[in-house]
Motif scaffolding. Structure first.
Motif, PDB file in Angstrom:
ATOM      1  N   ALA A 453      64.593  -5.916  67.962  1.00  0.00           N
ATOM      2  CA  ALA A 453      63.948  -5.361  69.146  1.00  0.00           C
ATOM      3  C   ALA A 453      62.448  -5.649  69.152  1.00  0.00           C
ATOM      4  O   ALA A 453      61.887  -6.065  70.175  1.00  0.00           O
ATOM      5  CB  ALA A 453      64.206  -3.857  69.229  1.00  0.00           C
ATOM      6  N   LYS A 454      61.794  -5.455  68.036  1.00  0.00           N
ATOM      7  CA  LYS A 454      60.353  -5.685  67.999  1.00  0.00           C
ATOM      8  C   LYS A 454      60.015  -7.170  68.130  1.00  0.00           C
ATOM      9  O   LYS A 454      59.032  -7.534  68.784  1.00  0.00           O
ATOM     10  CB  LYS A 454      59.765  -5.098  66.707  1.00  0.00           C
ATOM     11  CG  LYS A 454      59.557  -3.589  66.751  1.00  0.00           C
ATOM     12  CD  LYS A 454      58.892  -3.072  65.504  1.00  0.00           C
ATOM     13  CE  LYS A 454      58.444  -1.628  65.693  1.00  0.00           C
ATOM     14  NZ  LYS A 454      57.254  -1.479  66.563  1.00  0.00           N
ATOM     15  N   THR A 455      60.826  -8.018  67.524  1.00  0.00           N
ATOM     16  CA  THR A 455      60.576  -9.454  67.649  1.00  0.00           C
ATOM     17  C   THR A 455      60.699  -9.898  69.104  1.00  0.00           C
ATOM     18  O   THR A 455      59.847 -10.633  69.624  1.00  0.00           O
ATOM     19  CB  THR A 455      61.554 -10.251  66.773  1.00  0.00           C
ATOM     20  OG1 THR A 455      61.407  -9.856  65.402  1.00  0.00           O
ATOM     21  CG2 THR A 455      61.278 -11.744  66.880  1.00  0.00           C
ATOM     22  N   LEU A 456      61.740  -9.431  69.794  1.00  0.00           N
ATOM     23  CA  LEU A 456      61.920  -9.820  71.195  1.00  0.00           C
ATOM     24  C   LEU A 456      60.917  -9.143  72.124  1.00  0.00           C
ATOM     25  O   LEU A 456      60.692  -9.617  73.246  1.00  0.00           O
ATOM     26  CB  LEU A 456      63.355  -9.511  71.640  1.00  0.00           C
ATOM     27  CG  LEU A 456      64.362 -10.614  71.309  1.00  0.00           C
ATOM     28  CD1 LEU A 456      65.784 -10.106  71.489  1.00  0.00           C
ATOM     29  CD2 LEU A 456      64.124 -11.839  72.167  1.00  0.00           C
ATOM     30  N   TRP A 457      60.331  -8.065  71.684  1.00  0.00           N
ATOM     31  CA  TRP A 457      59.275  -7.455  72.483  1.00  0.00           C
ATOM     32  C   TRP A 457      58.003  -8.309  72.443  1.00  0.00           C
ATOM     33  O   TRP A 457      57.366  -8.536  73.466  1.00  0.00           O
ATOM     34  CB  TRP A 457      58.970  -6.044  71.985  1.00  0.00           C
ATOM     35  CG  TRP A 457      57.820  -5.407  72.722  1.00  0.00           C
ATOM     36  CD1 TRP A 457      56.513  -5.350  72.333  1.00  0.00           C
ATOM     37  CD2 TRP A 457      57.870  -4.799  74.012  1.00  0.00           C
ATOM     38  NE1 TRP A 457      55.752  -4.728  73.284  1.00  0.00           N
ATOM     39  CE2 TRP A 457      56.557  -4.382  74.340  1.00  0.00           C
ATOM     40  CE3 TRP A 457      58.901  -4.565  74.932  1.00  0.00           C
ATOM     41  CZ2 TRP A 457      56.246  -3.734  75.526  1.00  0.00           C
ATOM     42  CZ3 TRP A 457      58.591  -3.916  76.120  1.00  0.00           C
ATOM     43  CH2 TRP A 457      57.279  -3.523  76.409  1.00  0.00           C
ATOM     44  N   TYR A 458      57.679  -8.804  71.269  1.00  0.00           N
ATOM     45  CA  TYR A 458      56.404  -9.512  71.099  1.00  0.00           C
ATOM     46  C   TYR A 458      56.510 -11.023  71.277  1.00  0.00           C
ATOM     47  O   TYR A 458      55.502 -11.688  71.523  1.00  0.00           O
ATOM     48  CB  TYR A 458      55.827  -9.223  69.707  1.00  0.00           C
ATOM     49  CG  TYR A 458      55.331  -7.807  69.548  1.00  0.00           C
ATOM     50  CD1 TYR A 458      54.228  -7.348  70.250  1.00  0.00           C
ATOM     51  CD2 TYR A 458      55.993  -6.916  68.693  1.00  0.00           C
ATOM     52  CE1 TYR A 458      53.769  -6.044  70.095  1.00  0.00           C
ATOM     53  CE2 TYR A 458      55.548  -5.619  68.535  1.00  0.00           C
ATOM     54  CZ  TYR A 458      54.441  -5.184  69.236  1.00  0.00           C
ATOM     55  OH  TYR A 458      54.000  -3.893  69.095  1.00  0.00           O
ATOM     56  N   PHE A 459      57.724 -11.588  71.139  1.00  0.00           N
ATOM     57  CA  PHE A 459      57.851 -13.049  71.111  1.00  0.00           C
ATOM     58  C   PHE A 459      59.029 -13.523  71.962  1.00  0.00           C
ATOM     59  O   PHE A 459      60.019 -12.808  72.144  1.00  0.00           O
ATOM     60  CB  PHE A 459      58.079 -13.561  69.681  1.00  0.00           C
ATOM     61  CG  PHE A 459      56.991 -13.229  68.711  1.00  0.00           C
ATOM     62  CD1 PHE A 459      55.886 -14.060  68.562  1.00  0.00           C
ATOM     63  CD2 PHE A 459      57.068 -12.081  67.925  1.00  0.00           C
ATOM     64  CE1 PHE A 459      54.883 -13.754  67.653  1.00  0.00           C
ATOM     65  CE2 PHE A 459      56.077 -11.770  67.014  1.00  0.00           C
ATOM     66  CZ  PHE A 459      54.974 -12.607  66.878  1.00  0.00           C
ATOM     67  N   ASP A 460      58.911 -14.737  72.427  1.00  0.00           N
ATOM     68  CA  ASP A 460      60.060 -15.548  72.804  1.00  0.00           C
ATOM     69  C   ASP A 460      60.317 -16.499  71.636  1.00  0.00           C
ATOM     70  O   ASP A 460      59.400 -16.795  70.851  1.00  0.00           O
ATOM     71  CB  ASP A 460      59.787 -16.330  74.089  1.00  0.00           C
ATOM     72  CG  ASP A 460      59.883 -15.450  75.319  1.00  0.00           C
ATOM     73  OD1 ASP A 460      60.926 -14.788  75.474  1.00  0.00           O
ATOM     74  OD2 ASP A 460      58.914 -15.409  76.111  1.00  0.00           O
ATOM     75  N   PHE A 461      61.538 -16.985  71.511  1.00  0.00           N
ATOM     76  CA  PHE A 461      61.801 -17.921  70.413  1.00  0.00           C
ATOM     77  C   PHE A 461      62.893 -18.902  70.785  1.00  0.00           C
ATOM     78  O   PHE A 461      63.685 -18.678  71.710  1.00  0.00           O
ATOM     79  CB  PHE A 461      62.147 -17.182  69.113  1.00  0.00           C
ATOM     80  CG  PHE A 461      63.379 -16.328  69.150  1.00  0.00           C
ATOM     81  CD1 PHE A 461      64.638 -16.888  68.963  1.00  0.00           C
ATOM     82  CD2 PHE A 461      63.294 -14.952  69.343  1.00  0.00           C
ATOM     83  CE1 PHE A 461      65.786 -16.104  68.972  1.00  0.00           C
ATOM     84  CE2 PHE A 461      64.437 -14.162  69.358  1.00  0.00           C
ATOM     85  CZ  PHE A 461      65.679 -14.734  69.171  1.00  0.00           C
ATOM     86  N   GLU A 462      62.932 -20.006  70.054  1.00  0.00           N
ATOM     87  CA  GLU A 462      63.942 -21.045  70.262  1.00  0.00           C
ATOM     88  C   GLU A 462      64.169 -21.775  68.953  1.00  0.00           C
ATOM     89  O   GLU A 462      63.321 -21.758  68.056  1.00  0.00           O
ATOM     90  CB  GLU A 462      63.482 -22.029  71.339  1.00  0.00           C
ATOM     91  CG  GLU A 462      62.202 -22.762  70.994  1.00  0.00           C
ATOM     92  CD  GLU A 462      61.707 -23.650  72.118  1.00  0.00           C
ATOM     93  OE1 GLU A 462      60.850 -24.521  71.836  1.00  0.00           O
ATOM     94  OE2 GLU A 462      62.162 -23.482  73.259  1.00  0.00           O
TER      95      GLU A 462
END
Length: 512
Positions: A453-462
């Motif tokens: 949850a915190k990663t997707l709050w602060y970042f987009d990723f691929e």
């Protein structure tokens, strides 16, 4: 003398031939299907455990022979949800003697290898107090601090567009969290390289245990004891570090921190003073890989599948970003619990890649007179048989989980009917079940939920490479490029995925 040697050799040969003939024709398990060599010797499973692909071999054999497979002279493996519930919820069943492979000393046990029910209940009560949902509310600030360190590492990597290998990154996070929860000790795995050798130590220890559990004859050969006599061996370094951690914690007020040692001391009272340090070592040797390593598999698998399934990625990102107003709001509580798609992503990741993909071996309890047959899926289990359910095969049983190699979190939210949903719940073995089920389930879910949850709050990723997936052209599951590949060393071990993180411009300043 030559005549004696010849006679002895002939007698031994006749004995072996008779033994093999008995195992094939007259043994109580002779009627069960399975690989020929597996019926003759446990060495069959031992070899595949050495290769670290025994989970794939057992899956293939289930596909060949059916729901029950003979996988040793006295071993049966099942892959159904009914067998899972019957075996692991029965009072007539206990852990197999093969768990002796995980004992450091014959008279010392931890919650993983203890077979005595009374002793297990006592240990579970203690450990349960540390990893329960209530305990996590007290420990959460420390966990969040460690996750913040992770987020800062991701931010630093994003500044140079450097890819991040998720597996070692989250393993370091997990071990740091368990260092604090176990002994209030900062191992600094995420910020320094000094203790990175711990990851290899846990990996080698798990691998040895798994090989010995598959081929119990090897339990009596203890190469780690011999290697431990060598200066600066991994075994010696591990025990030195545990000694340092325990002494450092004992030098502080016992109630100064919410950790395993504090809970043990509080529960034992004056008896704690007589507790041998080796007994604390024994619990710590299990606590670290169990608490720090297994969640790393779930998180790594989730990043792998989300980075390859953009629709799932978008659904989860939308859910997280619409449920909270800031990153600081993401913490244990009703808001996080209401993120149903997040929980579905975690469950689907654990289904696809269970942290323990193999068999949790069981046997009938000592003293079971066998007057009433113990029946699993219609099969009478003869006394003296080792049996269990293969978790990887169970989780990829298409009768329970249709299209089992597809990552579909929606299956946990949109089951076709009530019976199908019940079958999935009964066949979900990521934390086992019954009295021996994983006590750390609340901790595992909380850590996974907070990290994702915190990663997707602060970042987009691929994804930036195919690291972690199968290799096109290889046979079987190893050739599935969109399946997260693991090795079976009792716990799952893996590498990848390789992920590029991009800060979200409107919220990234919160990490400053």
């Amino acid at each position: 003398m030559e005549q004696f040697i010849l006679t002895a050799t002939l007698a031994f040969t006749v004995y072996i031939l008779c033994l093999l003939g008995y195992r094939l024709t007259l043994h109580p398990l002779a009627k069960f299907p399975g690989p020929l060599i597996a019926k003759l010797t446990d060495g069959f499973g031992g070899v595949y455990a050495l290769r670290k692909d025994i989970h794939l071999k057992i899956y293939e054999d289930h596909m060949t022979y059916g729901h029950v497979v003979r996988y040793g002279p006295d071993r049966l493996i099942f892959n159904t949800e009914s067998a899972f519930q019957t075996i692991y919820n029965s009072d007539r069943v206990t852990k197999s003697h093969v768990y002796r492979a995980a004992q450091q000393h014959a008279d010392q046990f931890n919650i993983f290898n203890v077979r005595d029910r009374g002793m297990h209940r006592a240990k579970r009560r203690l450990i349960g107090q540390v990893v329960s949902e209530k305990s996590m509310r007290s420990f959460e600030p420390v966990m969040l601090q460690q996750i913040d360190v992770l987020l800062q590492k991701l931010m630093k990597a994003s500044a140079s567009s450097a890819p991040v290998n998720i597996t070692p990154t989250v393993r370091q996070l997990g071990i740091d969290i368990v260092g604090h929860l176990g002994f209030g000790y900062n191992l600094k795995m995420q910020t320094e390289e000094t203790n990175h050798w711990l990851m290899n130590a846990f990996y080698l220890g798990d691998w040895r245990i798994n090989v010995c559990m598959q081929w119990p004859l090897l339990t009596w050969i203890r190469p780690e004891v011999i290697s431990g006599l060598m200066p600066n061996s991994i075994r010696a370094r591990l025990f030195d570090l545990l000694d340092t951690m325990i002494k450092a914690r004992l030098s502080q007020k016992i109630d100064s921190k919410h950790d395993l040692l504090g809970v043990i001391a509080g529960s034992m009272g004056n008896e704690f003073k007589s507790l041998r340090q080796q007994e604390l070592w024994t619990e710590a040797l299990f606590f670290f890989p169990a608490g720090g390593e297994t969640t790393a598999t779930a998180i790594s698998a989730a990043f792998f599948y989300l980075s390859r399934n953009r629709e799932c990625y978008k659904k989860l990102a939308d859910e997280i970003r619409s449920s909270f107003l800031s990153g600081s709001e993401i913490r244990q509580g009703p808001q996080l619990a209401s993120c149903r798609y997040l929980r579905a992503v975690i469950d689907e990741s654990l289904r696809m890649c269970p942290s323990v993909p193999g068999v949790l071996w069981r046997e009938l309890v000592t003293g079971d007179d066998g007057t009433e047959p113990f029946i699993v899926d219609g099969h009478v289990i003869p006394k003296g048989t080792q049996f269990g359910v293969h978790i990887f095969s169970l989780h990829h049983n298409e009768e329970i989980f249709p299209r089992p190699f597809e990552f579909r979190p929606e299956r946990w939210l949109e089951a076709k009917d009530e019976e199908a949903r019940k079958a999935m719940d009964r066949g979900f073995a990521a934390f086992s079940t019954g009295s021996r089920g994983c006590a750390g389930k609340p901790m595992g879910y909380l850590e996974c939920s907070l990290v994702l949850a915190k990663t997707l709050w602060y970042f987009d990723f691929e994804k930036v490479s195919d690291l972690g997936g199968g290799v096109l052209g290889l046979p079987g599951i190893r050739g599935r490029i969109n399946h997260f590949q693991v090795d079976d060393t009792f716990a799952a071990t893996h590498n990848g995925p390789s992920i590029k993180f991009v800060p979200r411009p409107d919220v990234s300043h919160e990490l400053s």
